[in-house]
Design a protein around this motif. Structure first.
Motif, PDB file in Angstrom:
ATOM      1  N   ASP A   3       5.382   1.304  17.779  1.00  0.00           N
ATOM      2  CA  ASP A   3       5.012  -0.024  17.292  1.00  0.00           C
ATOM      3  C   ASP A   3       3.851   0.029  16.318  1.00  0.00           C
ATOM      4  O   ASP A   3       3.606  -0.919  15.591  1.00  0.00           O
ATOM      5  CB  ASP A   3       4.632  -0.931  18.466  1.00  0.00           C
ATOM      6  CG  ASP A   3       5.844  -1.314  19.290  1.00  0.00           C
ATOM      7  OD1 ASP A   3       6.953  -1.309  18.738  1.00  0.00           O
ATOM      8  OD2 ASP A   3       5.670  -1.618  20.468  1.00  0.00           O
ATOM      9  N   SER A   4       3.106   1.136  16.311  1.00  0.00           N
ATOM     10  CA  SER A   4       1.947   1.221  15.438  1.00  0.00           C
ATOM     11  C   SER A   4       2.318   1.624  14.006  1.00  0.00           C
ATOM     12  O   SER A   4       1.475   1.578  13.126  1.00  0.00           O
ATOM     13  CB  SER A   4       0.921   2.202  16.002  1.00  0.00           C
ATOM     14  OG  SER A   4       1.465   3.506  16.035  1.00  0.00           O
ATOM     15  N   LEU A   5       3.555   2.008  13.770  1.00  0.00           N
ATOM     16  CA  LEU A   5       3.977   2.371  12.415  1.00  0.00           C
ATOM     17  C   LEU A   5       4.143   1.120  11.573  1.00  0.00           C
ATOM     18  O   LEU A   5       4.591   0.079  12.053  1.00  0.00           O
ATOM     19  CB  LEU A   5       5.285   3.153  12.441  1.00  0.00           C
ATOM     20  CG  LEU A   5       5.216   4.532  13.083  1.00  0.00           C
ATOM     21  CD1 LEU A   5       6.609   5.136  13.189  1.00  0.00           C
ATOM     22  CD2 LEU A   5       4.301   5.451  12.302  1.00  0.00           C
ATOM     23  N   ARG A   6       3.788   1.222  10.313  1.00  0.00           N
ATOM     24  CA  ARG A   6       3.923   0.109   9.378  1.00  0.00           C
ATOM     25  C   ARG A   6       5.065   0.398   8.411  1.00  0.00           C
ATOM     26  O   ARG A   6       5.303   1.545   8.044  1.00  0.00           O
ATOM     27  CB  ARG A   6       2.639  -0.089   8.570  1.00  0.00           C
ATOM     28  CG  ARG A   6       1.385  -0.248   9.399  1.00  0.00           C
ATOM     29  CD  ARG A   6       1.412  -1.560  10.192  1.00  0.00           C
ATOM     30  NE  ARG A   6       0.153  -1.770  10.876  1.00  0.00           N
ATOM     31  CZ  ARG A   6      -0.012  -1.655  12.187  1.00  0.00           C
ATOM     32  NH1 ARG A   6       0.986  -1.301  12.948  1.00  0.00           N
ATOM     33  NH2 ARG A   6      -1.178  -1.896  12.744  1.00  0.00           N
ATOM     34  N   LEU A   7       5.760  -0.634   7.991  1.00  0.00           N
ATOM     35  CA  LEU A   7       6.819  -0.525   6.987  1.00  0.00           C
ATOM     36  C   LEU A   7       6.188  -0.783   5.628  1.00  0.00           C
ATOM     37  O   LEU A   7       5.641  -1.852   5.385  1.00  0.00           O
ATOM     38  CB  LEU A   7       7.918  -1.551   7.258  1.00  0.00           C
ATOM     39  CG  LEU A   7       8.646  -1.396   8.589  1.00  0.00           C
ATOM     40  CD1 LEU A   7       9.459  -2.642   8.892  1.00  0.00           C
ATOM     41  CD2 LEU A   7       9.520  -0.167   8.583  1.00  0.00           C
ATOM     42  N   ILE A   8       6.254   0.206   4.744  1.00  0.00           N
ATOM     43  CA  ILE A   8       5.598   0.140   3.439  1.00  0.00           C
ATOM     44  C   ILE A   8       6.601   0.514   2.353  1.00  0.00           C
ATOM     45  O   ILE A   8       7.415   1.409   2.532  1.00  0.00           O
ATOM     46  CB  ILE A   8       4.408   1.136   3.375  1.00  0.00           C
ATOM     47  CG1 ILE A   8       3.402   0.881   4.488  1.00  0.00           C
ATOM     48  CG2 ILE A   8       3.746   1.138   2.009  1.00  0.00           C
ATOM     49  CD1 ILE A   8       2.547  -0.337   4.309  1.00  0.00           C
ATOM     50  N   ARG A   9       6.516  -0.151   1.225  1.00  0.00           N
ATOM     51  CA  ARG A   9       7.296   0.256   0.048  1.00  0.00           C
ATOM     52  C   ARG A   9       6.432   0.007  -1.186  1.00  0.00           C
ATOM     53  O   ARG A   9       5.451  -0.746  -1.155  1.00  0.00           O
ATOM     54  CB  ARG A   9       8.607  -0.512  -0.062  1.00  0.00           C
ATOM     55  CG  ARG A   9       8.426  -1.964  -0.398  1.00  0.00           C
ATOM     56  CD  ARG A   9       9.750  -2.669  -0.567  1.00  0.00           C
ATOM     57  NE  ARG A   9       9.486  -4.081  -0.814  1.00  0.00           N
ATOM     58  CZ  ARG A   9      10.376  -5.017  -0.695  1.00  0.00           C
ATOM     59  NH1 ARG A   9      11.598  -4.719  -0.337  1.00  0.00           N
ATOM     60  NH2 ARG A   9      10.054  -6.271  -0.944  1.00  0.00           N
ATOM     61  N   PHE A  10       6.811   0.653  -2.288  1.00  0.00           N
ATOM     62  CA  PHE A  10       6.091   0.431  -3.536  1.00  0.00           C
ATOM     63  C   PHE A  10       6.293  -1.014  -3.984  1.00  0.00           C
ATOM     64  O   PHE A  10       7.366  -1.596  -3.790  1.00  0.00           O
ATOM     65  CB  PHE A  10       6.575   1.379  -4.640  1.00  0.00           C
ATOM     66  CG  PHE A  10       6.009   2.761  -4.525  1.00  0.00           C
ATOM     67  CD1 PHE A  10       4.698   3.025  -4.902  1.00  0.00           C
ATOM     68  CD2 PHE A  10       6.768   3.803  -4.034  1.00  0.00           C
ATOM     69  CE1 PHE A  10       4.162   4.298  -4.795  1.00  0.00           C
ATOM     70  CE2 PHE A  10       6.251   5.079  -3.921  1.00  0.00           C
ATOM     71  CZ  PHE A  10       4.941   5.330  -4.302  1.00  0.00           C
ATOM     72  N   GLN A  49       2.803   9.348  -0.691  1.00  0.00           N
ATOM     73  CA  GLN A  49       1.481   8.743  -0.669  1.00  0.00           C
ATOM     74  C   GLN A  49       1.460   7.448  -1.473  1.00  0.00           C
ATOM     75  O   GLN A  49       2.147   7.330  -2.479  1.00  0.00           O
ATOM     76  CB  GLN A  49       0.438   9.713  -1.209  1.00  0.00           C
ATOM     77  CG  GLN A  49       0.267  10.919  -0.312  1.00  0.00           C
ATOM     78  CD  GLN A  49      -0.866  11.805  -0.757  1.00  0.00           C
ATOM     79  OE1 GLN A  49      -1.163  11.908  -1.941  1.00  0.00           O
ATOM     80  NE2 GLN A  49      -1.503  12.441   0.195  1.00  0.00           N
ATOM     81  N   PHE A  50       0.647   6.508  -0.995  1.00  0.00           N
ATOM     82  CA  PHE A  50       0.495   5.209  -1.635  1.00  0.00           C
ATOM     83  C   PHE A  50      -0.990   4.969  -1.859  1.00  0.00           C
ATOM     84  O   PHE A  50      -1.767   4.895  -0.906  1.00  0.00           O
ATOM     85  CB  PHE A  50       1.039   4.094  -0.739  1.00  0.00           C
ATOM     86  CG  PHE A  50       2.513   4.205  -0.454  1.00  0.00           C
ATOM     87  CD1 PHE A  50       3.430   3.587  -1.286  1.00  0.00           C
ATOM     88  CD2 PHE A  50       2.987   4.921   0.629  1.00  0.00           C
ATOM     89  CE1 PHE A  50       4.790   3.677  -1.032  1.00  0.00           C
ATOM     90  CE2 PHE A  50       4.341   5.013   0.897  1.00  0.00           C
ATOM     91  CZ  PHE A  50       5.243   4.394   0.056  1.00  0.00           C
ATOM     92  N   ALA A  51      -1.376   4.834  -3.110  1.00  0.00           N
ATOM     93  CA  ALA A  51      -2.766   4.522  -3.452  1.00  0.00           C
ATOM     94  C   ALA A  51      -2.963   3.015  -3.318  1.00  0.00           C
ATOM     95  O   ALA A  51      -1.997   2.240  -3.340  1.00  0.00           O
ATOM     96  CB  ALA A  51      -3.072   4.972  -4.877  1.00  0.00           C
ATOM     97  N   PRO A  52      -4.202   2.576  -3.174  1.00  0.00           N
ATOM     98  CA  PRO A  52      -4.447   1.133  -3.100  1.00  0.00           C
ATOM     99  C   PRO A  52      -3.823   0.394  -4.287  1.00  0.00           C
ATOM    100  O   PRO A  52      -3.912   0.839  -5.424  1.00  0.00           O
ATOM    101  CB  PRO A  52      -5.975   1.040  -3.133  1.00  0.00           C
ATOM    102  CG  PRO A  52      -6.428   2.333  -2.546  1.00  0.00           C
ATOM    103  CD  PRO A  52      -5.432   3.353  -3.042  1.00  0.00           C
ATOM    104  N   GLY A  53      -3.161  -0.714  -3.996  1.00  0.00           N
ATOM    105  CA  GLY A  53      -2.532  -1.524  -5.028  1.00  0.00           C
ATOM    106  C   GLY A  53      -1.125  -1.101  -5.396  1.00  0.00           C
ATOM    107  O   GLY A  53      -0.468  -1.771  -6.180  1.00  0.00           O
ATOM    108  N   GLU A  54      -0.634   0.006  -4.840  1.00  0.00           N
ATOM    109  CA  GLU A  54       0.714   0.484  -5.173  1.00  0.00           C
ATOM    110  C   GLU A  54       1.779   0.012  -4.202  1.00  0.00           C
ATOM    111  O   GLU A  54       2.964   0.114  -4.507  1.00  0.00           O
ATOM    112  CB  GLU A  54       0.756   2.021  -5.163  1.00  0.00           C
ATOM    113  CG  GLU A  54       0.124   2.681  -6.321  1.00  0.00           C
ATOM    114  CD  GLU A  54       0.364   4.181  -6.324  1.00  0.00           C
ATOM    115  OE1 GLU A  54       0.369   4.739  -7.429  1.00  0.00           O
ATOM    116  OE2 GLU A  54       0.551   4.794  -5.259  1.00  0.00           O
ATOM    117  N   ALA A  55       1.383  -0.442  -3.012  1.00  0.00           N
ATOM    118  CA  ALA A  55       2.365  -0.707  -1.967  1.00  0.00           C
ATOM    119  C   ALA A  55       2.209  -2.091  -1.382  1.00  0.00           C
ATOM    120  O   ALA A  55       1.177  -2.742  -1.520  1.00  0.00           O
ATOM    121  CB  ALA A  55       2.220   0.335  -0.866  1.00  0.00           C
TER     122      ALA A  55
END
Length: 82
Positions: A3-10, A49-55
């Motif tokens: 449950d601690s995983l986050r769903l992230i995309r660009f 990897q996702f830099a701030p503002g990319e995702a």
């Protein structure tokens, strides 16, 4: 899947895949996210990897889930024993 995983995309851009990645929350180190010229990035289970503002974070996977992230999430946690 934890449950601690986050769903992230660009963030949507032309030519950038819409793949959804699984990202664990950043370690709580007490350090600010930005330290001088160093900016902490989020790293998905697959290594993307996702830099701030990319995702952007999603509440549910509305696109294709990264197969490498899904496989990594399905693995039991390592205990360090052999």
């Amino acid at each position: 899947m934890s449950d601690s995983l986050r769903l992230i995309r660009f963030i949507p851009r032309t030519g950038v895949p819409r793949t959804v990645h699984l990202v664990p929350p950043p370690a709580r180190t007490g350090q600010p996210v930005t330290i001088g010229d160093y900016v902490r990035v989020l790293t998905a289970l697959c290594g993307q990897q996702f830099a701030p503002g990319e995702a952007e974070m999603l509440s549910h996977a509305s696109e294709d889930l990264c197969r490498r992230c899904a496989a990594a999430a399905a693995q039991p946690p390592s205990t360090g024993e052999q």
